[in-house]
Design an enzyme around this catalytic site. Structure first.
Site, PDB file in Angstrom:
ATOM      1  N   ASP A  27      -0.714  -2.664  -4.328  1.00  0.00           N
ATOM      2  CA  ASP A  27      -2.026  -3.016  -3.778  1.00  0.00           C
ATOM      3  C   ASP A  27      -2.857  -1.745  -3.703  1.00  0.00           C
ATOM      4  O   ASP A  27      -3.121  -1.101  -4.707  1.00  0.00           O
ATOM      5  CB  ASP A  27      -1.840  -3.703  -2.430  1.00  0.00           C
ATOM      6  CG  ASP A  27      -3.111  -4.416  -1.953  1.00  0.00           C
ATOM      7  OD1 ASP A  27      -4.103  -4.431  -2.696  1.00  0.00           O
ATOM      8  OD2 ASP A  27      -3.101  -4.946  -0.831  1.00  0.00           O
ATOM      9  N   ARG A  75     -12.801   1.437  -6.266  1.00  0.00           N
ATOM     10  CA  ARG A  75     -12.585   1.739  -4.840  1.00  0.00           C
ATOM     11  C   ARG A  75     -12.349   3.233  -4.618  1.00  0.00           C
ATOM     12  O   ARG A  75     -11.277   3.663  -4.240  1.00  0.00           O
ATOM     13  CB  ARG A  75     -11.404   0.936  -4.275  1.00  0.00           C
ATOM     14  CG  ARG A  75     -11.555  -0.563  -4.420  1.00  0.00           C
ATOM     15  CD  ARG A  75     -10.432  -1.307  -3.718  1.00  0.00           C
ATOM     16  NE  ARG A  75     -10.586  -2.758  -3.853  1.00  0.00           N
ATOM     17  CZ  ARG A  75      -9.739  -3.664  -3.330  1.00  0.00           C
ATOM     18  NH1 ARG A  75      -8.695  -3.266  -2.628  1.00  0.00           N
ATOM     19  NH2 ARG A  75      -9.952  -4.949  -3.509  1.00  0.00           N
ATOM     20  N   ASP A 105       0.844  -1.195   0.000  1.00  0.00           N
ATOM     21  CA  ASP A 105       0.000   0.000   0.000  1.00  0.00           C
ATOM     22  C   ASP A 105       0.885   1.253   0.000  1.00  0.00           C
ATOM     23  O   ASP A 105       1.947   1.267   0.622  1.00  0.00           O
ATOM     24  CB  ASP A 105      -0.900   0.034   1.230  1.00  0.00           C
ATOM     25  CG  ASP A 105      -1.859  -1.145   1.287  1.00  0.00           C
ATOM     26  OD1 ASP A 105      -2.180  -1.698   0.219  1.00  0.00           O
ATOM     27  OD2 ASP A 105      -2.271  -1.509   2.410  1.00  0.00           O
ATOM     28  N   ASP A 125      -5.486   2.670   1.958  1.00  0.00           N
ATOM     29  CA  ASP A 125      -6.392   1.739   2.640  1.00  0.00           C
ATOM     30  C   ASP A 125      -6.580   2.160   4.086  1.00  0.00           C
ATOM     31  O   ASP A 125      -5.614   2.516   4.781  1.00  0.00           O
ATOM     32  CB  ASP A 125      -5.836   0.317   2.596  1.00  0.00           C
ATOM     33  CG  ASP A 125      -5.957  -0.304   1.209  1.00  0.00           C
ATOM     34  OD1 ASP A 125      -6.420   0.394   0.288  1.00  0.00           O
ATOM     35  OD2 ASP A 125      -5.581  -1.480   1.050  1.00  0.00           O
TER      36      ASP A 125
END
Length: 624
Positions: free
Chosen positions: A158, A214, A135, A162
């Site tokens: 990734d 997302r 991330d 997040d």
């Protein structure tokens, strides 16, 4: 799973204020967090990051990891590109801020907190994140009060950003996300039901620029507030609310987005989503379901007109739009004048710690460590620091007081074969020896806008072959031995040909003597200073020193100048005076000729009649 969802639904129904279709009013505040990071909750009143601690500048991964992992507050300024692999853990009370528009973290990412050390009260601004191996940013392990603002995210492995594992009270604002698929995940997994009652996050004024999905994808969190973002060419979808999450999507602009919102996605069960006042251009219809806790239950906000969002966000999102965080630290190092500005002895003027890290010191150990550090350093002094004796300062330092209350008490600063040092905006009080001692061939030292009082010996002594020094805009309050130039009558071999010093716009306020007292040096240029009620004398040129005294104002000084008669046991010096004002004062004693300072530098003399007003208004601390 059904029983879990039923329990969550019952919890949601019990919450009082629900979102509906009526639009509120909002306007973004880019220099402080709005939304959930500004809420007073969990023992933290808003998000302040490292504001309570020192400021440092980092240029490599080792230093970044070190300061990010300390248990005390820090403002960490990132300069240039820092490349590393894996994740650096950021613990509580940190601000990580990029300098300019080129600060970058490449190859790795930042993780807010660990399972044992929380990442609460953290700010990340004005950084580019590229090519992360995992991330780019992970807000996890119950981190709360995190503000991610004005960054640029691309090409991670990734997630770009997040937020998961019971994290809470987060604002994500004014970021540019591009060239990536999994943009912003909110909620760890479908089975991590511990996220229920957490994950309160605000997303506003972000640019989701060709990113796939997302923006965010939400599990369990409520309310999640998504407003005034610009969605452009998002291939899979815009927003997904799943696993009974509650998301309010309002005032956004969707352009070329086939699926602006989903309720439920892939294997994740349905969530709740309210949309209001969004613009859809060449886009599909949003999926909506249920009701959501109203964000106004937590904080006020004002919406921009959604039709204006593309322009507003394009012009404001990403790096380079945040004011320089260290404007107080650089402090106009290029304004030095007089001898400290001369190109000589391999040093072109006096730049101090420019090019080095910025540190803020608040106690004795921090100050002594900083001034003894090898290499350039900008040292910001905050509050009162007590030291003893005279403490050595290495080359290439800027030592500058913050505000008007920076004090070095009890001791002084010593320059021994040092060079390129700036000392500004500090009160020096009660030194047990000299407050500032410039000696042993030190050169290019600038002492500016300080205040001196109570020293046992000299306030500023310049001795033993020191050279190319400027002493400007200081306030000498009732000092005795204010300024000595030249170590002793017997030190001709070391001081002759040196001690080139400029002394201008200082306030010698009821001080007794040595303003300056000179031996051997030439030329010493003393101009536009204000002498008031100096009981022994104003200036003294002795031991064949050469002093030009011009444009000064002497008020109630019985003996403004000594030269032809020397002073005390010291033989005569040379002194030229021109265009000075003597009010209620005696006659200035002159002798011989002096090398013209204009052979070294250019300068402008203020009208001497105006000097009292100019110097009173400008000398001392708090004026830079």
């Amino acid at each position: 799973m059904r029983s879990v969802l039923a329990a969550m639904a019952a919890l949601a129904i019990a919450l009082p204020a629900r979102a509906d279709a009526s639009p509120p009013e909002v306007s973004p505040l880019v220099d402080a967090p709005i939304g959930f990071a500004a809420v007073n909750a969990l023992g933290q009143n808003g998000t302040t990051g490292g504001a309570a601690g020192p400021t440092v500048t980092v240029t490599n991964a080792t230093d970044l990891a070190h300061y990010a992992g300390l248990n005390t507050p820090y403002t960490i300024l990132v300069s240039g590109r820092i490349t590393f692999d894996d994740m650096i853990t950021v613990v509580a009370n940190k601000s990580i801020l990029g300098l300019g528009s080129t600060a970058e973290i490449s190859g790795g990412g930042l993780q807010m907190g660990s399972t044992t050390r929380p990442g609460n009260n953290v700010i990340v601004r004005n950084l580019r994140f590229t090519n992360a191996s995992d991330d780019s940013i992970s807000v996890t392990n119950s981190a709360h009060h995190v503000w991610i603002d004005h960054n640029d995210f691309s090409n991670g492995f990734d997630g770009l950003l997040d937020i998961k594992r019971q994290s809470d009270f987060v604002t994500v604002s004014w970021n540019h996300f591009h060239d990536h698929s999994k943009t912003a995940l909110l909620g760890h997994s479908d089975t991590f039901t511990q996220d229920v009652g957490h994950l309160r996050v605000t997303y506003h004024h972000n640019f989701f620029d060709g990113s796939e999905q997302r923006h965010p994808r939400v599990r369990f969190g409520e309310p999640v507030h998504v407003f005034n973002n610009y969605y452009l060419n998002n291939g899979l979808y815009g927003v997904a609310s799943t696993m009974n999450a509650g998301v309010l999507v309002e005032g956004n602009y969707f352009q070329n987005v086939a699926h602006p919102s989903h309720v439920g996605y892939e294997k994740s069960g349905p969530g709740r989503l309210v949309e209001r006042n969004n613009v859809y251009v060449n886009s599909g219809l949003p999926e909506t379901a249920g009701s959501v806790v109203e964000p106004r239950t937590y904080y006020p906000y004002i919406l921009d007109n959604p039709a204006d969002v593309p322009t507003v966000v394009r012009n404001g999102a990403g790096v380079g739009h945040v004011a320089a965080p260290v404007a107080t630290a650089v402090l106009l190092a290029n304004t030095v004048d007089g001898f400290a500005a001369v190109n000589a002895l391999g040093q072109n003027g006096t730049t101090g710690g420019v090019g080095g890290r910025v540190v803020t010191v608040t106690n004795t150990d921090q100050l002594l460590t900083a001034i003894d550090t090898v290499g350039p350093l900008i040292i910001q002094v905050q509050g009162t620091i007590n030291i003893t004796s005279k403490q050595g300062v290495r080359p290439n330092k800027t030592i500058v007081g913050l505000g008007t209350s920076a004090v070095i008490n009890g001791g002084g600063l010593d320059f021994h074969r040092s060079f390129n040092v700036i000392v500004r905006n500090i009160r020096f009080t009660n030194a047990e020896d000299d407050a500032v001692n410039i000696g042993q061939n030190s050169h290019h030292i600038w002492v500016d806008h300080n205040e001196f009082s109570g020293a046992v010996d000299g306030s500023v002594d310049i001795v033993r072959g020191a050279d190319y020094v400027t002493v400007s805009w200081n306030w000498f309050r009732g000092t005795d031995k204010s300024m000595l130039l030249g170590h002793s009558d017997g030190n001709a071999s070391e001081d002759t040909g040196h001690l080139k010093v400029t002394i201008h716009h200082n306030f010698f306020d009821g001080s007794v003597q040595r303003h300056p007292r000179l031996r051997f040096g030439e030329p010493v240029h003393v101009y536009n200073n204000y002498y008031r009620a100096n009981t022994l004398y104003g200036v003294a040129s002795t031991m064949n020193g050469g002093m030009l005294l011009e444009g000064n104002y002497f008020e109630n000084v019985a003996f403004p100048c000594y030269s032809a008669s020397g002073y005390a046991d010291s033989g005569p010096g040379r002194l030229v005076q021109r265009n000075n004002v003597f009010t209620g004062s005696g006659t200035c004693e002159v002798n011989g000729s002096v090398t013209e300072p204009r052979n070294f530098y250019q300068y402008t003399v203020d009208t001497p009649a105006n000097v009292p007003g100019i110097v009173r208004a400008g000398a001392g601390v708090g004026k830079i």
